[in-house]
Every structure is written in structure tokens, then in C-alpha cells.
Design an enzyme around this catalytic site. Structure first.
Site, PDB file in Angstrom:
ATOM      1  N   ALA A  42      10.603  -3.281 -10.015  1.00 15.03           N
ATOM      2  CA  ALA A  42       9.503  -3.392  -9.058  1.00 15.03           C
ATOM      3  C   ALA A  42       8.430  -4.269  -9.710  1.00 15.03           C
ATOM      4  CB  ALA A  42       8.947  -2.011  -8.757  1.00 15.03           C
TER       5      ALA A  42
ATOM      6  N   HIS B 298      10.447 -14.519  11.895  1.00 10.97           N
ATOM      7  CA  HIS B 298      10.371 -15.853  11.297  1.00 10.97           C
ATOM      8  C   HIS B 298       9.317 -15.932  10.181  1.00 10.97           C
ATOM      9  CE1 HIS B 298       7.327 -15.755  14.468  1.00 10.97           C
ATOM     10  NE2 HIS B 298       6.684 -16.692  13.801  1.00 10.97           N
TER      11      HIS B 298
ATOM     12  N   ASP C 195      16.618   0.817  -1.286  1.00 15.12           N
ATOM     13  CA  ASP C 195      16.416   1.908  -0.320  1.00 15.12           C
ATOM     14  C   ASP C 195      17.640   2.090   0.567  1.00 15.12           C
ATOM     15  OD1 ASP C 195      14.029   3.486  -0.349  1.00 15.12           O
ATOM     16  OD2 ASP C 195      12.924   1.606  -0.191  1.00 15.12           O
TER      17      ASP C 195
ATOM     18  N   SER D 238      -0.682   0.532  -2.164  1.00 14.96           N
ATOM     19  CA  SER D 238      -0.642   1.194  -3.477  1.00 14.96           C
ATOM     20  C   SER D 238      -1.405   2.510  -3.518  1.00 14.96           C
ATOM     21  CB  SER D 238      -1.116   0.308  -4.645  1.00 14.96           C
ATOM     22  OG  SER D 238      -0.179  -0.730  -4.843  1.00 14.96           O
TER      23      SER D 238
ATOM     24  N   PHE E 192      15.803  -6.345 -12.022  1.00 13.50           N
ATOM     25  CA  PHE E 192      15.950  -5.237 -11.064  1.00 13.50           C
ATOM     26  C   PHE E 192      14.652  -4.518 -10.801  1.00 13.50           C
ATOM     27  CE2 PHE E 192      16.245  -3.071 -15.112  1.00 13.50           C
ATOM     28  CZ  PHE E 192      15.482  -1.933 -14.880  1.00 13.50           C
TER      29      PHE E 192
ATOM     30  N   SER F 217      13.561   3.885  -5.106  1.00 15.50           N
ATOM     31  CA  SER F 217      14.541   2.791  -5.145  1.00 15.50           C
ATOM     32  C   SER F 217      14.444   2.000  -6.452  1.00 15.50           C
ATOM     33  CB  SER F 217      14.352   1.851  -3.949  1.00 15.50           C
ATOM     34  OG  SER F 217      13.129   1.159  -4.058  1.00 15.50           O
ATOM     35  N   HIS F 218      13.338   2.122  -7.181  1.00 19.67           N
ATOM     36  CA  HIS F 218      13.203   1.430  -8.458  1.00 19.67           C
ATOM     37  C   HIS F 218      12.843   2.393  -9.586  1.00 19.67           C
ATOM     38  CE1 HIS F 218      13.470  -1.821  -5.615  1.00 19.67           C
ATOM     39  NE2 HIS F 218      13.856  -2.575  -6.626  1.00 19.67           N
TER      40      HIS F 218
ATOM     41  N   ARG G  79      16.656  -3.529  -0.883  1.00 16.84           N
ATOM     42  CA  ARG G  79      18.073  -3.145  -0.797  1.00 16.84           C
ATOM     43  C   ARG G  79      18.312  -1.783  -1.471  1.00 16.84           C
ATOM     44  NH1 ARG G  79      22.526  -5.966   0.662  1.00 16.84           N
ATOM     45  NH2 ARG G  79      24.560  -5.376  -0.181  1.00 16.84           N
TER      46      ARG G  79
HETATM   47  P1  NDP Z   1       7.417  -0.960   1.076  1.00 23.15           P
HETATM   48  O1  NDP Z   1       7.726  -1.588   2.388  1.00 23.15           O
HETATM   49  O2  NDP Z   1       7.614   0.488   0.935  1.00 23.15           O
HETATM   50  O3  NDP Z   1       5.895  -1.256   0.669  1.00 23.15           O
HETATM   51  C1  NDP Z   1       5.418  -2.566   0.564  1.00 23.15           C
HETATM   52  C2  NDP Z   1       3.933  -2.560   0.247  1.00 23.15           C
HETATM   53  O4  NDP Z   1       3.206  -2.108   1.397  1.00 23.15           O
HETATM   54  C3  NDP Z   1       3.549  -1.607  -0.894  1.00 23.15           C
HETATM   55  O5  NDP Z   1       2.535  -2.192  -1.654  1.00 23.15           O
HETATM   56  C4  NDP Z   1       3.065  -0.364  -0.148  1.00 23.15           C
HETATM   57  O6  NDP Z   1       2.162   0.439  -0.879  1.00 23.15           O
HETATM   58  C5  NDP Z   1       2.383  -1.000   1.047  1.00 23.15           C
HETATM   59  N1  NDP Z   1       2.300  -0.116   2.209  1.00 23.15           N
HETATM   60  C6  NDP Z   1       3.300   0.615   2.748  1.00 23.15           C
HETATM   61  N2  NDP Z   1       2.841   1.291   3.825  1.00 23.15           N
HETATM   62  C7  NDP Z   1       1.533   0.966   3.953  1.00 23.15           C
HETATM   63  C8  NDP Z   1       0.504   1.345   4.867  1.00 23.15           C
HETATM   64  N3  NDP Z   1       0.743   2.182   5.854  1.00 23.15           N
HETATM   65  N4  NDP Z   1      -0.734   0.823   4.682  1.00 23.15           N
HETATM   66  C9  NDP Z   1      -0.988  -0.038   3.667  1.00 23.15           C
HETATM   67  N5  NDP Z   1      -0.052  -0.426   2.785  1.00 23.15           N
HETATM   68  C10 NDP Z   1       1.187   0.070   2.925  1.00 23.15           C
HETATM   69  O7  NDP Z   1       8.223  -1.665  -0.114  1.00 23.15           O
HETATM   70  P2  NDP Z   1       9.502  -2.639  -0.096  1.00 23.15           P
HETATM   71  O8  NDP Z   1      10.683  -1.894   0.380  1.00 23.15           O
HETATM   72  O9  NDP Z   1       9.156  -3.910   0.591  1.00 23.15           O
HETATM   73  O10 NDP Z   1       9.638  -2.931  -1.674  1.00 23.15           O
HETATM   74  C11 NDP Z   1       9.796  -1.842  -2.573  1.00 23.15           C
HETATM   75  C12 NDP Z   1       9.861  -2.297  -4.000  1.00 23.15           C
HETATM   76  O11 NDP Z   1      11.077  -2.978  -4.222  1.00 23.15           O
HETATM   77  C13 NDP Z   1       8.773  -3.255  -4.486  1.00 23.15           C
HETATM   78  O12 NDP Z   1       8.157  -2.650  -5.602  1.00 23.15           O
HETATM   79  C14 NDP Z   1       9.498  -4.529  -4.889  1.00 23.15           C
HETATM   80  O13 NDP Z   1       8.984  -5.177  -6.033  1.00 23.15           O
HETATM   81  C15 NDP Z   1      10.881  -3.984  -5.181  1.00 23.15           C
HETATM   82  N6  NDP Z   1      11.860  -5.042  -5.018  1.00 23.15           N
HETATM   83  C16 NDP Z   1      12.324  -5.684  -6.123  1.00 23.15           C
HETATM   84  C17 NDP Z   1      13.231  -6.711  -5.998  1.00 23.15           C
HETATM   85  C18 NDP Z   1      13.673  -7.480  -7.179  1.00 23.15           C
HETATM   86  O14 NDP Z   1      14.334  -8.487  -7.018  1.00 23.15           O
HETATM   87  N7  NDP Z   1      13.345  -7.118  -8.388  1.00 23.15           N
HETATM   88  C19 NDP Z   1      13.763  -7.113  -4.710  1.00 23.15           C
HETATM   89  C20 NDP Z   1      13.177  -6.385  -3.595  1.00 23.15           C
HETATM   90  C21 NDP Z   1      12.273  -5.375  -3.762  1.00 23.15           C
HETATM   91  P3  NDP Z   1       2.645   1.932  -1.408  1.00 23.15           P
HETATM   92  O15 NDP Z   1       3.626   1.676  -2.514  1.00 23.15           O
HETATM   93  O16 NDP Z   1       1.384   2.595  -1.839  1.00 23.15           O
HETATM   94  O17 NDP Z   1       3.289   2.612  -0.220  1.00 23.15           O
HETATM   95  O1  PYC Z   2      15.981  -3.362  -3.994  1.00 22.94           O
HETATM   96  O2  PYC Z   2      16.308  -5.329  -3.070  1.00 22.94           O
HETATM   97  C1  PYC Z   2      16.221  -4.585  -4.058  1.00 22.94           C
HETATM   98  C2  PYC Z   2      16.392  -5.164  -5.398  1.00 22.94           C
HETATM   99  C3  PYC Z   2      17.031  -6.309  -5.733  1.00 22.94           C
HETATM  100  C4  PYC Z   2      16.944  -6.426  -7.102  1.00 22.94           C
HETATM  101  C5  PYC Z   2      16.253  -5.365  -7.542  1.00 22.94           C
HETATM  102  N1  PYC Z   2      15.911  -4.607  -6.484  1.00 22.94           N
END
Ligand code: NDP
Ligand code: PYC
Length: 340
Positions: free
Chosen positions: A125, A231, A190, A309, A123, A49-50, A188
Site C-alpha cells: 500500500a 473514462h 480485495d 485516511s 505489493f 488487502s495489504h 485486486r
Molecule cells: P479504497 O477505495 O478503500 O480507498 C481509497 C481512498 O479513499 C483511501 O484513502 C480511503 O481512506 C479513501 N476513502 C474511502 N472511503 C472514503 C469516504 N467515504 N470519504 C473519504 N475518503 C474515503 O482503496 P483501494 O481499493 O482503491 O486501494 C486500497 C489499497 O491498495 C491502497 O492502499 C493502494 O495503495 C493499494 N494498492 C496497491 C497496489 C500496488 O500495485 N502496490 C495496486 C492497487 C492498490 P481510508 O483508508 O481511510 O478508508
Molecule cells: O491489490 O491490486 C492490488 C495490488 C497489486 C499489487 C499489489 N496490490
């Protein structure tokens, strides 16, 4: 099952493709280098996704007139513990890179320091930035808003962004402990990838525009995403709006979406990064307490649980050895960007 064909590319090829597209579309060399690096890291660590899919979003954001491709970030020594970087309407990455040297100096001097990035298009990660700072021996926390896509717990209309929060702890001789998560149930990006692949999303990721639970990615994108953990995620999302919005003199997710005015571009707002120097906090006790942290990590892994990670680091080792896979459809879209 996803039946699309996959092409395998070396990381250097992905980097060259991303930089070539960005420079062809008018990004300055420095901007292109910094932006391409984040995407290549995302693809390398199998964070689709990133990864390079974001190149499509970058160029769409540029064509919508919502990012300055040649922005020159300005670093300001704002206070003894605060570095402020004005990204000047460019993507966040170069602003971050420019702010790091002063942030490091302040963290080492004071024990703790903040890097405030203002007026950036965002945008990426967050773990890419977190790892830059853990590599310098700093404990790090970062967060930012995005666009208002996420309903508060108990509500049904978007208020919050997907508001990521990330944390890093350096581990000498080992990969750092890093978590990086959206405060929505999922990023988002994803949901966008599910929509592109024509796949349903799990219940709990979002609701339709009339507030009904749905497995349709398109309906969630049109409706509202949900916070993780009800919440609790909602409270964290609100905290991030405040810390990386009004506190740093920048936009909330709702204001970012209003600024977008329907363009569908990447969010425009600020970011807050906190860095702690454990050596300054601990002095001679540094080694002892670093060992305590290792005991904590051991007690997690000894139960068969994995550290956040760990999946990424495994993917990284694989990608460094074998290159990365990109589906044909995406690769065609990316190659098409080489012909303006
Ligand atoms: P995930 O829910 O996939 O993962 C969140 C965290 O939990 C990661 O560090 C992941 O490590 C860890 N994790 C997942 N499964 C397990 C497990 N079973 N046991 C232990 N740890 C676990 O990611 P999100 O969908 O919440 O976010 C994805 C990315 O999107 C992030 O990098 C975030 O920065 C980016 N993002 C950026 C935004 C922006 O505004 N720029 C907005 C929203 C998201 P691992 O990676 O090793 O699975
Ligand atoms: O995946 O939610 C997301 C996001 C927002 C901005 C960059 N990534």
C-alpha cells in the site's frame, strides 16, 4: 455473515511472525524488516488487502523465483532533482528506504525532487511510504503500475494495472491528509479476499472473460477488472502507466504480466515518488498557506464528510491499544509458513 473465528494478536506478535517467516525463507534481515513493516502497518490500519495476508503472496512470489530475497538496492544520484534506486529484483520497500535520505536533501534544496525506483517487485500500500515523507514535512505524490488486469473504459480486455496513486500533505500536530487509491474500482487484493471468503463482489468491480458484468470474484479474476469512474479512472490509469513506466525506463503493467509468464507472482516494475518541500516553495509565507490548507480540511469535515485516511487513523489507534484480529484460517496458513 463471515462466521470465521478471529484470533487477536499484538502488533509486535504480527511483526515477529512476518519477520520469522521471511527470514526462514531466505530473506536478508534488512529485506525482512522492511517488508514486514509494510504488512504490519496494513494490518494495523485495517487494510486487510495489504496486511499480513500478503505474506502468502510474498512466499509464493519467492517460490516462483520472481523476487531476490537478498537484493541490495543501489542508490544513484541521477540528476539534480532525481534520485534513482535500482531495487535489483527485490521488493520495493528497502529500495524506498534507501532512497529517502537523498530524496529529502534534493527536495529541500530544489523545492521538488523525484525518487525513481526501478526493477522492484511491488505489493505494498502506498500510504506507508507517503506517511514516511509527510513525517519529514514533505508534500508527496506516488504511483506505480502493476500487472495488466484492468480493462480501459469502453473496452473489455485487461490493459492497465490496478495502478495506485497516493498523495500526502503534512499537517503539523495532526495526522497528515493522505489519500491512496487504486485506479481500478477496487484493489485486486480485495477481490482475492472475497474469493477466499466465498463472497460475491459488487457489480461494477469487473467483468467475466467474455466481457459480461458479474458478481463472481473468481470470474472477475479470470476476466477483467474495471476502472473507477469510467473514462476518468481510465485516463488516470494510462497516465500512471506512462509516468511510472516509460518515463522512468521501466515496465508497463502489460510488460510486467508478460515477465510473470503465468507464475502468479507479485508485479515487477518501477515506482515514481515526487516530493515537494512547502518551506522551500513558500519561505516566510509557509505558516499562512498551511493555515489555508487547514481551512480547506475544516470545510470538508464541518459538512460531516470525512477526510480520506480518517478510517485508517481510527483503526490505527484501536490496533495500537488492543492489537489486531486475524481470522483462524489465515493464521493457520501463516503459521504453516514457519515449517518449510
Ligand atoms: P479504497 O477505495 O478503500 O480507498 C481509497 C481512498 O479513499 C483511501 O484513502 C480511503 O481512506 C479513501 N476513502 C474511502 N472511503 C472514503 C469516504 N467515504 N470519504 C473519504 N475518503 C474515503 O482503496 P483501494 O481499493 O482503491 O486501494 C486500497 C489499497 O491498495 C491502497 O492502499 C493502494 O495503495 C493499494 N494498492 C496497491 C497496489 C500496488 O500495485 N502496490 C495496486 C492497487 C492498490 P481510508 O483508508 O481511510 O478508508
Ligand atoms: O491489490 O491490486 C492490488 C495490488 C497489486 C499489487 C499489489 N496490490
Amino acid at each position: 455473515m463471515d462466521k470465521r473465528l478471529l484470533a487477536r494478536l499484538a502488533l509486535s506478535e504480527v511483526d515477529s511472525l512476518a519477520r520469522a517467516v521471511l527470514e526462514l525463507h531466505g530473506f536478508s534481515r534488512e529485506q525482512a524488516l522492511a517488508v514486514a513493516r509494510t504488512m504490519v502497518c496494513g494490518q494495523r490500519d485495517e487494510c486487510a488487502s495489504h496486511g499480513v495476508y500478503r505474506l502468502l503472496v510474498c512466499i509464493a512470489t519467492l517460490k516462483a523465483g520472481k523476487v531476490d530475497p537478498r537484493a541490495e538496492p543501489q542508490v544513484h544520484d541521477h540528476a539534480p532533482g532525481v534520485v534513482r534506486v535500482d531495487a535489483a529484483g527485490g521488493f520495493s520497500q528497502l529500495a524506498f528506504d534507501r532512497g529517502v535520505p537523498l530524496l529529502r536533501r534534493k527536495a529541500v534544496d530544489n523545492g521538488v525532487a523525484a525518487l525513481v525506483i526501478n526493477r522492484c517487485v511491488h505489493f505494498s500500500a502506498l500510504w506507508v511510504e507517503i506517511e514516511t515523507l509527510t513525517d519529514l514535512g514533505l508534500v508527496t505524490l506516488a504511483c506505480n503500475p502493476s500487472h495488466a488486469w484492468v480493462a480501459p473504459a469502453g473496452g473489455r480486455g485487461p490493459v492497465f494495472g490496478t495502478n495506485p496513486i497516493a498523495f500526502g500533505w503534512p499537517r503539523p500536530g495532526k495526522d497528515p491528509f493522505v489519500f491512496d487509491m487504486a485506479t481500478s474500482a477496487i484493489a485486486r487484493g480485495d477481490i482475492e479476499l472475497h474469493r477466499r471468503a466465498g463472497k460475491p463482489v459488487p457489480l461494477g468491480w469487473g467483468v467475466s472473460a467474455d466481457g459480461e458484468p458479474t458478481t463472481s470474484a473468481e470470474a472477475v479474476l479470470q476476466g477483467a477488472m474495471l476502472t473507477f469512474g469510467g473514462h476518468k479512472g481510465s485516463a488516470l490509469a494510462a497516465m500512471i502507466e506512462l509516468l511510472a513506466g516509460p518515463l522512468i525506463g521501466d515496465l508497463t503493467s502489460a510488460q510486467s504480466l508478460a515477465h510473470d509468464a503465468g507464475a502468479g507472482a507479485s508485479p515487477f516494475h518501477g515506482e515514481l515518488i515526487l516530493a515537494f518541500d512547502p518551506r522551500r516553495f513558500l519561505g516566510e509565507r509557509y505558516e499562512h498557506y498551511l493555515h489555508s490548507a487547514e481551512t480547506l480540511f475544516d470545510s470538508i469535515e464541518q459538512q460531516g464528510a470525512r477526510l480520506p485516511s480518517a478510517r485508517r487513523y481510527e483503526a490505527r489507534r484501536r490496533s495500537l491499544a488492543q492489537g489486531v484480529e486475524i481470522n483462524d484460517e489465515l493464521l493457520d496458513e501463516l503459521n504453516a509458513l514457519l515449517h518449510r
